[in-house]
Enzyme design. Structure first.
Site, PDB file in Angstrom:
ATOM      1  N   VAL A  74       0.842  -1.202   0.000  1.00 48.82           N
ATOM      2  CA  VAL A  74       0.000   0.000   0.000  1.00 48.82           C
ATOM      3  C   VAL A  74       0.874   1.248   0.000  1.00 48.82           C
ATOM      4  CG1 VAL A  74      -1.897  -1.193   1.159  1.00 48.82           C
ATOM      5  CG2 VAL A  74      -0.228   0.099   2.531  1.00 48.82           C
ATOM      6  N   ALA A  76       3.006   4.150   1.019  1.00 49.43           N
ATOM      7  CA  ALA A  76       3.881   4.207   2.197  1.00 49.43           C
ATOM      8  C   ALA A  76       3.448   5.320   3.149  1.00 49.43           C
ATOM      9  CB  ALA A  76       5.316   4.421   1.747  1.00 49.43           C
ATOM     10  N   ASN A 102       7.734   1.713  -0.135  1.00 49.64           N
ATOM     11  CA  ASN A 102       8.939   2.526   0.058  1.00 49.64           C
ATOM     12  C   ASN A 102       8.901   3.191   1.420  1.00 49.64           C
ATOM     13  OD1 ASN A 102      10.755   2.289  -2.042  1.00 49.64           O
ATOM     14  ND2 ASN A 102       9.603   3.697  -3.352  1.00 49.64           N
ATOM     15  N   SER A 128      12.779  -2.843  -6.031  1.00 50.65           N
ATOM     16  CA  SER A 128      13.085  -1.879  -7.086  1.00 50.65           C
ATOM     17  C   SER A 128      12.854  -2.480  -8.462  1.00 50.65           C
ATOM     18  CB  SER A 128      14.525  -1.398  -6.995  1.00 50.65           C
ATOM     19  OG  SER A 128      14.792  -0.528  -8.082  1.00 50.65           O
ATOM     20  N   GLY A 130      10.237  -0.738 -10.493  1.00 47.82           N
ATOM     21  CA  GLY A 130       8.984  -0.169 -10.976  1.00 47.82           C
ATOM     22  C   GLY A 130       7.979  -1.259 -11.286  1.00 47.82           C
ATOM     23  N   LYS A 183      17.503   0.016   0.227  1.00 43.93           N
ATOM     24  CA  LYS A 183      16.654   0.489  -0.881  1.00 43.93           C
ATOM     25  C   LYS A 183      16.715   2.013  -0.978  1.00 43.93           C
ATOM     26  CE  LYS A 183      13.638   0.858  -4.188  1.00 43.93           C
ATOM     27  NZ  LYS A 183      12.416   1.537  -4.024  1.00 43.93           N
ATOM     28  N   HIS A 186      19.949   2.907  -2.539  1.00 47.92           N
ATOM     29  CA  HIS A 186      19.807   2.573  -3.964  1.00 47.92           C
ATOM     30  C   HIS A 186      19.163   3.752  -4.696  1.00 47.92           C
ATOM     31  CE1 HIS A 186      17.117   1.461  -7.258  1.00 47.92           C
ATOM     32  NE2 HIS A 186      17.970   0.525  -7.585  1.00 47.92           N
ATOM     33  N   ASN A 187      18.103   4.274  -4.139  1.00 54.50           N
ATOM     34  CA  ASN A 187      17.412   5.382  -4.801  1.00 54.50           C
ATOM     35  C   ASN A 187      18.272   6.644  -4.820  1.00 54.50           C
ATOM     36  OD1 ASN A 187      15.345   3.494  -4.779  1.00 54.50           O
ATOM     37  ND2 ASN A 187      13.761   5.016  -4.422  1.00 54.50           N
ATOM     38  N   GLU A 190      20.601   6.219  -7.518  1.00 52.15           N
ATOM     39  CA  GLU A 190      19.829   6.383  -8.756  1.00 52.15           C
ATOM     40  C   GLU A 190      19.689   7.878  -9.108  1.00 52.15           C
ATOM     41  OE1 GLU A 190      16.015   4.192  -8.703  1.00 52.15           O
ATOM     42  OE2 GLU A 190      15.069   6.056  -9.337  1.00 52.15           O
ATOM     43  N   TYR A 191      19.386   8.689  -8.111  1.00 52.66           N
ATOM     44  CA  TYR A 191      19.300  10.140  -8.341  1.00 52.66           C
ATOM     45  C   TYR A 191      20.629  10.651  -8.897  1.00 52.66           C
ATOM     46  CZ  TYR A 191      14.949  11.365  -5.739  1.00 52.66           C
ATOM     47  OH  TYR A 191      13.661  11.527  -5.308  1.00 52.66           O
ATOM     48  N   LYS A 261      10.004  11.984  -5.202  1.00 50.02           N
ATOM     49  CA  LYS A 261       9.066  11.455  -4.215  1.00 50.02           C
ATOM     50  C   LYS A 261       9.664  11.424  -2.818  1.00 50.02           C
ATOM     51  CE  LYS A 261       5.876   8.599  -6.855  1.00 50.02           C
ATOM     52  NZ  LYS A 261       5.535   7.192  -7.134  1.00 50.02           N
ATOM     53  N   HIS A 453      36.915  26.166  21.101  1.00 48.69           N
ATOM     54  CA  HIS A 453      36.480  24.783  20.862  1.00 48.69           C
ATOM     55  C   HIS A 453      37.627  23.778  20.931  1.00 48.69           C
ATOM     56  CE1 HIS A 453      32.400  25.898  20.214  1.00 48.69           C
ATOM     57  NE2 HIS A 453      32.677  26.679  19.188  1.00 48.69           N
TER      58      HIS A 453
HETATM   59  P1  NDP Z   1       0.213   3.566  -4.341  1.00 43.39           P
HETATM   60  O1  NDP Z   1       1.406   4.021  -3.605  1.00 43.39           O
HETATM   61  O2  NDP Z   1      -0.448   4.487  -5.270  1.00 43.39           O
HETATM   62  O3  NDP Z   1      -0.871   3.050  -3.251  1.00 43.39           O
HETATM   63  C1  NDP Z   1      -2.164   2.637  -3.626  1.00 43.39           C
HETATM   64  C2  NDP Z   1      -2.589   1.442  -2.824  1.00 43.39           C
HETATM   65  O4  NDP Z   1      -2.579   1.720  -1.415  1.00 43.39           O
HETATM   66  C3  NDP Z   1      -4.005   1.029  -3.169  1.00 43.39           C
HETATM   67  O5  NDP Z   1      -4.085  -0.386  -3.132  1.00 43.39           O
HETATM   68  C4  NDP Z   1      -4.800   1.658  -2.030  1.00 43.39           C
HETATM   69  O6  NDP Z   1      -6.029   1.028  -1.785  1.00 43.39           O
HETATM   70  C5  NDP Z   1      -3.863   1.409  -0.889  1.00 43.39           C
HETATM   71  N1  NDP Z   1      -4.153   2.263   0.276  1.00 43.39           N
HETATM   72  C6  NDP Z   1      -3.960   3.589   0.379  1.00 43.39           C
HETATM   73  N2  NDP Z   1      -4.324   4.008   1.603  1.00 43.39           N
HETATM   74  C7  NDP Z   1      -4.769   2.930   2.283  1.00 43.39           C
HETATM   75  C8  NDP Z   1      -5.266   2.715   3.590  1.00 43.39           C
HETATM   76  N3  NDP Z   1      -5.363   3.719   4.468  1.00 43.39           N
HETATM   77  N4  NDP Z   1      -5.614   1.467   3.956  1.00 43.39           N
HETATM   78  C9  NDP Z   1      -5.502   0.438   3.085  1.00 43.39           C
HETATM   79  N5  NDP Z   1      -5.020   0.573   1.831  1.00 43.39           N
HETATM   80  C10 NDP Z   1      -4.666   1.803   1.431  1.00 43.39           C
HETATM   81  O7  NDP Z   1       0.514   2.194  -5.127  1.00 43.39           O
HETATM   82  P2  NDP Z   1       1.807   1.683  -5.923  1.00 43.39           P
HETATM   83  O8  NDP Z   1       1.411   0.362  -6.440  1.00 43.39           O
HETATM   84  O9  NDP Z   1       2.353   2.699  -6.848  1.00 43.39           O
HETATM   85  O10 NDP Z   1       2.903   1.489  -4.789  1.00 43.39           O
HETATM   86  C11 NDP Z   1       2.718   0.612  -3.695  1.00 43.39           C
HETATM   87  C12 NDP Z   1       3.923   0.718  -2.784  1.00 43.39           C
HETATM   88  O11 NDP Z   1       5.083   0.310  -3.500  1.00 43.39           O
HETATM   89  C13 NDP Z   1       4.202   2.140  -2.311  1.00 43.39           C
HETATM   90  O12 NDP Z   1       4.667   2.111  -0.978  1.00 43.39           O
HETATM   91  C14 NDP Z   1       5.300   2.609  -3.232  1.00 43.39           C
HETATM   92  O13 NDP Z   1       6.107   3.612  -2.636  1.00 43.39           O
HETATM   93  C15 NDP Z   1       6.065   1.328  -3.453  1.00 43.39           C
HETATM   94  N6  NDP Z   1       6.840   1.254  -4.680  1.00 43.39           N
HETATM   95  C16 NDP Z   1       6.357   1.761  -5.842  1.00 43.39           C
HETATM   96  C17 NDP Z   1       7.089   1.689  -7.010  1.00 43.39           C
HETATM   97  C18 NDP Z   1       6.507   2.192  -8.274  1.00 43.39           C
HETATM   98  O14 NDP Z   1       7.235   2.180  -9.284  1.00 43.39           O
HETATM   99  N7  NDP Z   1       5.257   2.632  -8.301  1.00 43.39           N
HETATM  100  C19 NDP Z   1       8.422   1.084  -7.037  1.00 43.39           C
HETATM  101  C20 NDP Z   1       8.816   0.514  -5.782  1.00 43.39           C
HETATM  102  C21 NDP Z   1       8.052   0.635  -4.659  1.00 43.39           C
HETATM  103  P3  NDP Z   1      -7.370   1.569  -2.530  1.00 43.39           P
HETATM  104  O15 NDP Z   1      -7.365   0.883  -3.856  1.00 43.39           O
HETATM  105  O16 NDP Z   1      -8.453   1.102  -1.632  1.00 43.39           O
HETATM  106  O17 NDP Z   1      -7.265   3.051  -2.619  1.00 43.39           O
END
Ligand code: NDP
Length: 477
Positions: A74, A76, A102, A128, A130, A183, A186-187, A190-191, A261, A453
C-alpha cells in the site's frame, strides 16, 4: 487449497507482484481495501495462475497457510500503519508481514519492534524495478529476522530478477530496517546516476553543440562499454524520441522541472545524521529542487554568462570522449559515497550488511542495474573490509586514468557556463580524499578563536587551546 502467500494493496505494484507470484506457480491470496481492484485483477489476469480473491481482512488471513506470509503493497506512510493495525490482531505467532512499500527505515525499525513483541515477524523489504520489475522480476532487498528469510527467501528467489550468471537478485540484507535502508541508498545512487547522465547530455549539447539524436547515438555506443547500464540505455531511447505533435525532440518539449518522491532526500538527510559525505547524491537532489524553483529561475534569467565558443567538429568529438571519462569517474564517486553510507548505517544500527552482497542484488531488476555492479561486488569479495571503493586498486587506477579528461571537462563546463554540479562535486570529493592537508586545520583554528572549541595537534597527543584574546600562548585543554 490454502495460499502460500498473500498480497494486500493491489495498485500497480501489488497487482504485478501478485501476478509474478502466481505465474511462478504460487497460490496467491489477494486483497485490497477497495474490492473493485481485487475483482479487476481476477477478471483480467485470473488465467495466469491460482489467485484466491478475498474481500475482508479476516477472509484474507484465513486463506493463508501457516506461517502466514502477508505482503503489504500500500501507499507508504500512514496507510502502512493502518494496514498493520488491521491485520496484526488477526495473525498468530510466527506469521510475517512483509512491507514492500517505500517505507523510511526508521518507520520499519519501529514497526518491527512493535510486531516482534507480539511474536510476529515484520520484514521491511525494498523492491526496485517499478511496475515492470514487479511483474517480470524486481531486485528485492528484505530486512527483518534471518528466521523469516528462511521461510520467505525461497519464494522471493523464484520471483526476483536473475543476474547474468543466473543468481536471483535477492538476499537477506540484515535485521529490521536494513532492507529499506539499502533500498533508500539505492534510490539516492539512482538520483546521482540520473543527474550525472543529465549533465553529460547537457555538456554534449551546449559545449559540443550536438543534437539530441546525435547524443542518443553516443549514449548507445557508451552502453556497449563500461557504462553499460539500464539508465544509459533508456537515456538513449528518451533522447531519440520525437514529439508526435511538434516533430521536435521530445526533450525539448518536456518542462524542465524534475520531480521527486523523497527517497533521494531521505538518503541525504540520513547521511547528514551519520556524518557521511554524499555530496554527489546531495547535488542530484538539489539539482531537482533548483529545476523546479520557477520564481528563482525566472528572476535569474537575465544574469550574464560567458561568451560562447563553438568547437570544431574534431574538438567536439574529442570532447565527447572526455565526457565519457568524466561520467565514469563521477559515477565511481557516487557509488563510493553510497556504499560508504551503507557501511556507516550498518555499523550504527548493528546490521552486519555485506556490501558485496548488496552490489550483487542490484545487478538485475532494479533501476541502477549495470555491468559495473559486478565489479563492485568483486572489489568487496577480494577485500570484505574495504574502507572505501576508492581503496580498490582497479577503481583507483580507472579514476587516475580518467582524471585528466575529467578535469578538462570541468574547465570547459566552467568556461562555457554549463552547470555540472554532479561532476564538480564528484571531482572535489576525489581531490579532497587525495589531499595530504585540508583547510580543516584552519577551520579548527577559527573555531578555537571564536569559541574556544580546542584543537588537536599533529605532533603531540591531547587537546589544546590558544589564548587568542591574551598573549596567544597555548594551553592544554
Ligand atoms: P500507491 O502508492 O499508489 O498506493 C495505492 C494502494 O494503497 C491502493 O491499493 C490503495 O487502496 C492502498 N491504500 C492507500 N491508503 C490505504 C489505507 N489507508 N488502507 C488500506 N489501503 C490503502 O501504489 P503503488 O502500487 O504505486 O505502490 C505501492 C507501494 O510500493 C508504495 O509504498 C510505493 O512507494 C512502493 N513502490 C512503488 C514503485 C513504483 O514504481 N510505483 C516502485 C517501488 C516501490 P485503494 O485501492 O483502496 O485506494
Amino acid at each position: 487449497t490454502q495460499a502460500q502467500i498473500g498480497v494486500t494493496g493491489l495498485a500497480v505494484m501489488g497487482r504485478n507482484l501478485a501476478r509474478n507470484l502466481a505465474r511462478n506457480g504460487f497460490t496467491v491470496a489477494v486483497h485490497n481495501r477497495t474490492a473493485a481492484r481485487t475483482d479487476a485483477l481476477v477478471a483480467e489476469f485470473g488465467e495466469e495462475g491460482d489467485f484466491v480473491a478475498t474481500r475482508t481482512a479476516k477472509e484474507f488471513v484465513a486463506a493463508l497457510e501457516r506461517p502466514r506470509r502477508l505482503v503489504v503493497m500500500v501507499k507508504a506512510g500512514e496507510p502502512t500503519d493502518a494496514v498493520i493495525d488491521e491485520f496484526a490482531p488477526l495473525l498468530e505467532p510466527g506469521d510475517m508481514i512483509i512491507d514492500g512499500g517505500n517505507a523510511h527505515f526508521a518507520d520499519t525499525r519501529r514497526r518491527e519492534r512493535l510486531l516482534r513483541e507480539r511474536d510476529l515477524h515484520f520484514v521491511g523489504t525494498g523492491i526496485s524495478g517499478g511496475e515492470e520489475g514487479a511483474l517480470h522480476g524486481p531486485s528485492i532487498m528484505p530486512g527483518g529476522s534471518a528466521e523469516s528469510y528462511a521461510v520467505l527467501g525461497p519464494i522471493l528467489e523464484r520471483i526476483a530478477a536473475k543476474a547474468e550468471d543466473g543468481t536471483p537478485c535477492v538476499s537477506h540484507v540484515g535485521p529490521d530496517g536494513a532492507g529499506h535502508f539499502v533500498k533508500m541508498v539505492h534510490n539516492g545512487i539512482e538520483y546521482a546516476d540520473m543527474q550525472l547522465i543529465g549533465e553529460a547530455y547537457q555538456l554534449l549539447r551546449d559545449v559540443a553543440g550536438y543534437t539530441p539524436g546525435r547524443i542518443s547515438d553516443i549514449f548507445r555506443t557508451w552502453n556497449t562499454g563500461r557504462l553499460d547500464s539500464y539508465l544509459i540505455e533508456i537515456t538513449a531511447e528518451v533522447l531519440a524520441h520525437v514529439d508526435e505533435y511538434t516533430g521536435k525532440p521530445f526533450v525539448d518539449v518536456v518542462a524542465d522541472a524534475a520531480e521527486q518522491k523523497g527517497t533521494g532526500r531521505w538518503t541525504v538527510q540520513t547521511a547528514l545524521d551519520l556524518g557521511v559525505p554524499v555530496s554527489g547524491i546531495a547535488e542530484a537532489v538539489f539539482a531537482r529542487s533548483l529545476s523546479g524553483h520557477v520564481p528563482l529561475r525566472e528572476a535569474s534569467r537575465s544574469l550574464e554568462g560567458p561568451t560562447p565558443r563553438a568547437l570544431s567538429e574534431e574538438e567536439a568529438a574529442a570532447f565527447a570522449d572526455r565526457v565519457e571519462q568524466a561520467l565514469y569517474a563521477s559515477k565511481i564517486m557516487s557509488y563510493t559515497q553510497g556504499f560508504h553510507e551503507i557501511t556507516a548505517g550498518a555499523e550504527e544500527y548493528g546490521w552486519g550488511i555485506d556490501p558485496g552482497a548488496v552490489a550483487a542484488l542490484w545487478r538485475g531488476g532494479c533501476i541502477i542495474r549495470a555491468a559495473f555492479l559486478d565489479r563492485i561486488r568483486a572489489a568487496y569479495d577480494t577485500r570484505p573490509d574495504l574502507p572505501s571503493l576508492l581503496s580498490d586498486a582497479t577503481f583507483a587506477r580507472e579514476v587516475a586514468d580518467a582524471q585528466d579528461d575529467w578535469r578538462e571537462v570541468m574547465v570547459a563546463a566552467t568556461r562555457q557556463g554549463v552547470p555540472a554540479p554532479g561532476f564538480a562535486a564528484a571531482l572535489a570529493y576525489y581531490d579532497a580524499l587525495r589531499a595530504e592537508r585540508l583547510p580543516a586545520a584552519l577551520v579548527q583554528g577559527q573555531r578555537d578563536f571564536f569559541g574556544a572549541h580546542t584543537y588537536r595537534r599533529t605532533d603531540r597527543e591531547g587537546s589544546f587551546h590558544t589564548l587568542w584574546g591574551g598573549d596567544r600562548s597555548e594551553v592544554e585543554a
